[in-house]
Design a protein around this motif. Structure first.
Motif, PDB file in Angstrom:
ATOM      1  N   ALA A 657      47.369  36.809  29.594  1.00  0.00           N
ATOM      2  CA  ALA A 657      46.282  37.514  30.287  1.00  0.00           C
ATOM      3  C   ALA A 657      45.449  38.330  29.310  1.00  0.00           C
ATOM      4  O   ALA A 657      44.211  38.332  29.376  1.00  0.00           O
ATOM      5  CB  ALA A 657      46.861  38.417  31.372  1.00  0.00           C
ATOM      6  N   SER A 658      46.144  39.057  28.396  1.00  0.00           N
ATOM      7  CA  SER A 658      45.410  39.941  27.483  1.00  0.00           C
ATOM      8  C   SER A 658      46.296  40.311  26.305  1.00  0.00           C
ATOM      9  O   SER A 658      47.506  40.105  26.315  1.00  0.00           O
ATOM     10  CB  SER A 658      44.967  41.221  28.210  1.00  0.00           C
ATOM     11  OG  SER A 658      46.102  41.945  28.670  1.00  0.00           O
ATOM     12  N   GLU A 660      46.818  43.752  23.683  1.00  0.00           N
ATOM     13  CA  GLU A 660      46.452  45.151  23.497  1.00  0.00           C
ATOM     14  C   GLU A 660      47.131  45.725  22.261  1.00  0.00           C
ATOM     15  O   GLU A 660      48.221  45.272  21.867  1.00  0.00           O
ATOM     16  CB  GLU A 660      46.828  45.965  24.732  1.00  0.00           C
ATOM     17  CG  GLU A 660      48.307  45.878  25.091  1.00  0.00           C
ATOM     18  CD  GLU A 660      48.626  46.435  26.461  1.00  0.00           C
ATOM     19  OE1 GLU A 660      49.691  47.095  26.591  1.00  0.00           O
ATOM     20  OE2 GLU A 660      47.834  46.211  27.402  1.00  0.00           O
ATOM     21  N   ARG A 672      40.089  40.695  18.745  1.00  0.00           N
ATOM     22  CA  ARG A 672      39.598  40.010  19.948  1.00  0.00           C
ATOM     23  C   ARG A 672      40.525  38.847  20.271  1.00  0.00           C
ATOM     24  O   ARG A 672      41.077  38.199  19.384  1.00  0.00           O
ATOM     25  CB  ARG A 672      38.158  39.516  19.776  1.00  0.00           C
ATOM     26  CG  ARG A 672      37.968  38.487  18.683  1.00  0.00           C
ATOM     27  CD  ARG A 672      36.499  38.078  18.565  1.00  0.00           C
ATOM     28  NE  ARG A 672      36.289  37.064  17.542  1.00  0.00           N
ATOM     29  CZ  ARG A 672      36.122  37.307  16.257  1.00  0.00           C
ATOM     30  NH1 ARG A 672      36.118  38.581  15.821  1.00  0.00           N
ATOM     31  NH2 ARG A 672      35.947  36.321  15.400  1.00  0.00           N
ATOM     32  N   TRP A 673      40.694  38.630  21.543  1.00  0.00           N
ATOM     33  CA  TRP A 673      41.543  37.548  22.032  1.00  0.00           C
ATOM     34  C   TRP A 673      40.658  36.477  22.651  1.00  0.00           C
ATOM     35  O   TRP A 673      39.860  36.736  23.543  1.00  0.00           O
ATOM     36  CB  TRP A 673      42.526  38.080  23.070  1.00  0.00           C
ATOM     37  CG  TRP A 673      43.203  37.019  23.892  1.00  0.00           C
ATOM     38  CD1 TRP A 673      43.093  36.806  25.225  1.00  0.00           C
ATOM     39  CD2 TRP A 673      44.094  36.009  23.395  1.00  0.00           C
ATOM     40  NE1 TRP A 673      43.862  35.741  25.615  1.00  0.00           N
ATOM     41  CE2 TRP A 673      44.495  35.232  24.501  1.00  0.00           C
ATOM     42  CE3 TRP A 673      44.592  35.688  22.136  1.00  0.00           C
ATOM     43  CZ2 TRP A 673      45.361  34.147  24.389  1.00  0.00           C
ATOM     44  CZ3 TRP A 673      45.462  34.618  22.016  1.00  0.00           C
ATOM     45  CH2 TRP A 673      45.840  33.866  23.129  1.00  0.00           C
ATOM     46  N   HIS A 675      40.755  33.365  24.772  1.00  0.00           N
ATOM     47  CA  HIS A 675      41.694  32.766  25.725  1.00  0.00           C
ATOM     48  C   HIS A 675      41.753  31.245  25.595  1.00  0.00           C
ATOM     49  O   HIS A 675      42.844  30.658  25.576  1.00  0.00           O
ATOM     50  CB  HIS A 675      41.292  33.154  27.149  1.00  0.00           C
ATOM     51  CG  HIS A 675      42.204  32.598  28.195  1.00  0.00           C
ATOM     52  ND1 HIS A 675      43.449  33.129  28.466  1.00  0.00           N
ATOM     53  CD2 HIS A 675      42.050  31.527  29.035  1.00  0.00           C
ATOM     54  CE1 HIS A 675      44.017  32.432  29.431  1.00  0.00           C
ATOM     55  NE2 HIS A 675      43.199  31.459  29.793  1.00  0.00           N
ATOM     56  N   ALA A 697      49.957  36.350  31.843  1.00  0.00           N
ATOM     57  CA  ALA A 697      49.224  36.248  33.105  1.00  0.00           C
ATOM     58  C   ALA A 697      50.205  36.012  34.245  1.00  0.00           C
ATOM     59  O   ALA A 697      51.235  35.347  34.074  1.00  0.00           O
ATOM     60  CB  ALA A 697      48.216  35.105  33.033  1.00  0.00           C
TER      61      ALA A 697
END
Length: 699
Positions: A657-658, A660, A672-673, A675, A697
């Motif tokens: 999902a992300s 951090e 930066r990711w 996806h 996710a």
């Protein structure tokens, strides 16, 4: 008529064949199905299940230094195959007998429940009336490592060898066989690739582990020799194929010879083998499962407490009560849970060659060491002490009063190495003495942690009460493991760290007992990163102790770098904490606080390396750990700022999902990711380290 046994267990397929003459061959040990067509007629001679060489017997092969064509190994005839369950899982035992002598040889293949790993060893029993002198016994033999490839073996095979050194542990190097000088020159040759260690520093040059694979198919075998003394392994060619053989000590390499008396049974050193069809990272995960399954159950690997040790870049073996109190206060304040007083607590002045009595030095502890240890407990931490309980200094006051039977002996003299004698744990009096030291430290001083160090190499062994020096060493090695088992049975909550000048005794035999392993004595935090990032290929993260030791004049980046080195494994905090700036202390508190929030995940995480296996020459590297809940990724950059780091996360099967930034929160870093590309791009300063959390996710 020949007979085949096909055994499938824990994802491993074994194929054992017995010829018309009764010769036993191991044709297959892999996770892929066996293909009969891969065994070329005339090659089976190289697939023998076991090799055993005895003194006075021929070695019937054009072998050079290789352990092929051994006798009576080549003469053995099938007797029976047994199949049973043990507490570890299913165990296959193949029994063979020597028709010309009295030996019975049992090859044991123990599947380790739900891990995809098997343990292998050999038992040799003398059923005859004459003694037999053993000089070599294989623990595991497997030929046809590249039999599934369309290429010749010298083009298909690839070997990964974990080089090891003081200050330079866990450095896995990948080689083709021609790069190591091994080519296909005929149906077979006298060439082998051989690695071994002799003595009591099991991993002073190489870990007793390795990985070999067919790079055209991805099939491979991670192996580990489960021994705390001399070991040997080799890869060689036989009948147009290559084989892998693992063993404990040998006569040629390790001065081992054992005279097997009538009625006596000898068990070889054990080995663990993890076959894979998906490459090295998958084999590491299987070995991680195996290591977690076989080790002694203990609270330390469940709780993963933070340990402070006063040695590294701190007191450096010169502790006193006056120096300890400020450090104890600082360690408690930043959240440490154990506090260990390292070397020097037992001697006034120089102590290296005077170790052995293990009594507190009065000048260092004017009010007694007990008062300092009590203060540690008052601060909410468990106290620990350093020991080197297998040696005695040549200037120890009691050394000359003890009989030679206490020590390793060669040529009628005590073995001396680096100012110390080696104690012989086969001697019951030695073990009783060691029991007394542990009892005093635990029951009288209240120590809950022992840093068990070992700083010499006692060489080929001891001739005292042994058939050979190597035989005496093997007996001592096994007696020491039995003593450890005894101590942990008596004090199940005692934490004993395995240390040998850092990582000079990294072995699964010891780590099946110890809950924590010293990874290195490396004093430069930048060099340490390459050690820390590579270590999980050989040690589970919850057992791997990594120093975090910011210097008192460190800046914020140096402090954060130190902490990232350790945060995904076991924090071994050190450094002059009381002299650090408040900014640096806050960075340490932040790191330890985050570690405590995620440490319950470490014991069930598996490693991955987005930039490949780290090495000292690298200027950038990364180590990740994943589990069912999330993943973490540590990223190090030593090179100048400039080009961004791109890290593919294809190894993570879960949808992401992300990403951090987890630590440090307030030092410069941009990322930066992407996806769709499953790619993380990171920009960070030179000589910096960052820790990221990867959020899955929801499905």
């Amino acid at each position: 008529m020949s007979q085949q046994y096909r055994i499938e267990e824990s994802g491993i397929c074994l194929v054992i064949e017995v010829s018309d003459e009764g010769t036993v061959y191991l044709l297959h040990c892999q996770r892929t199905p066996f293909q009969k067509a891969q065994i070329v007629p005339g090659q089976k001679e190289g697939y023998r299940l076991v090799e055993v060489q005895a003194a006075g017997e021929d070695q019937d092969d054009h072998h050079g230094s290789k352990y092929t064509g051994t006798l009576p190994g080549k003469r053995l005839v099938f007797e029976k195959l047994s199949d049973k369950r043990t507490p570890k899982g299913r165990c296959i035992t193949v029994t063979q007998k020597d028709p010309a002598g009295g030996l019975e040889v049992r090859s044991c293949l123990q599947f380790i429940e739900n891990t995809g790993v098997l343990e292998s060893w050999t038992e040799v029993e003398n059923m005859g009336k004459e003694e037999v002198g053993l000089t070599y016994i294989s623990s595991f033999c497997l030929n046809g490592l590249t039999k599934a490839s369309s290429l010749s073996w010298d083009q298909a095979a690839r070997l990964m060898v974990p080089s090891n050194s003081w200050y330079g542990e866990f450095q896995w190097k990948t080689w083709s066989l021609p790069e190591l000088g091994m080519y296909k020159v005929f149906h077979y040759s006298t060439k082998r690739i051989s690695f071994y260690a002799t003595g009591t520093w099991t991993s002073a040059e190489y870990l007793p582990m390795g990985y070999v694979e067919d790079q055209t198919t991805g099939e491979g075998w991670y192996f580990s020799i489960l021994h705390n003394g001399s070991w040997h392994w080799e890869i060689g060619d036989s009948r147009d194929q290559i084989y892998l053989q693992l063993s404990g000590p040998t006569e040629a390499e390790n001065h081992w010879y054992h005279c097997l008396q009538p009625g006596e049974c000898f068990e070889s050193v054990r080995a663990a083998v993890a076959p894979t069809e998906k490459g090295f990272p998958d084999a590491v995960r299987k070995m991680t499962d195996y290591r977690r399954f076989v080790r002694r159950k203990n609270a330390d690997n469940e709780m993963l407490p933070v340990i402070f040790n006063d040695f590294m870049n701190c007191l450096s073996g010169d502790p006193t009560a006056e120096k300890e109190y400020p450090l104890i206060d600082a360690a408690a304040e930043i959240g440490c849970e154990y506090y260990t007083i390292d070397a020097g607590w037992y001697a006034d002045g120089s102590w290296w060659s005077r170790v052995g009595e293990w009594e507190p030095a009065p000048k260092r502890w004017p009010d007694g060491i007990g008062k300092v240890l009590s203060y540690i407990r008052e601060k909410g931490m468990i106290p620990g002490l350093w020991l080197e309980l297998e040696v005695m200094g040549i200037r120890c006051p009691i050394a000359d009063k003890l009989p030679d039977e206490w020590f390793f002996m060669r040529h009628g003299k005590r073995v001396i190495d680096h100012g110390r004698y080696q104690l012989d744990y086969r001697n019951p009096q030695v073990r009783e003495f060691a029991d007394g030291v542990i009892r005093r430290l635990v029951e009288e001083y209240g120590a809950g942690y022992i840093k068990m160090d070992y700083n010499i190499n006692a060489g080929i062994g001891t001739e005292k009460s042994a058939d050979s020096a190597g035989d005496g060493l093997l007996g001592h090695n096994r007696a020491y493991l039995e003593w450890l088992d005894h101590i942990f049975e008596k004090y199940p909550d005692l934490v004993i760290e395995n240390c040998g000048s850092g990582g000079m005794r990294i072995t699964d035999a010891l780590l099946s007992r110890h809950s924590i392993q010293s990874s290195s004595d490396q004093t430069d935090y930048r060099s340490y990163a390459a050690i820390s990032a590579a270590a999980p290929a050989a040690v589970t993260p919850e057992q791997n102790a990594v120093w975090a030791y910011p210097l008192f004049d460190a800046d914020a980046e140096q402090t954060a770098f130190n902490m990232v080195n350790a945060m995904l494994m076991r924090i071994h905090q050190s450094g002059h904490l009381a002299r650090l700036s408040e900014e640096n202390r806050e960075l340490i508190r932040e790191a330890i606080g985050y570690y405590k929030r995620i440490r319950h995940l470490i014991k069930k995480s598996y490693p991955f390396w987005p930039l490949g296996m780290p090495a000292f020459c690298d200027q950038r590297f990364a180590l990740g750990f994943f589990n069912e809940e999330c993943a973490h990724l540590a990223v190090w950059r030593l090179e100048e700022e400039g080009e961004e780091l791109e890290l593919g996360l294809e190894e993570l099967e879960q949808p992401i999902a992300s990403v951090e930034l987890a630590y440090p929160k307030h030092l410069p870093c941009s990322f930066r990711w992407e996806h769709e590309k499953r790619r993380l791009t990171v920009s960070q300063p030179k000589n910096s380290a960052r820790l990221f959390r990867i959020v899955y996710a929801e499905e």
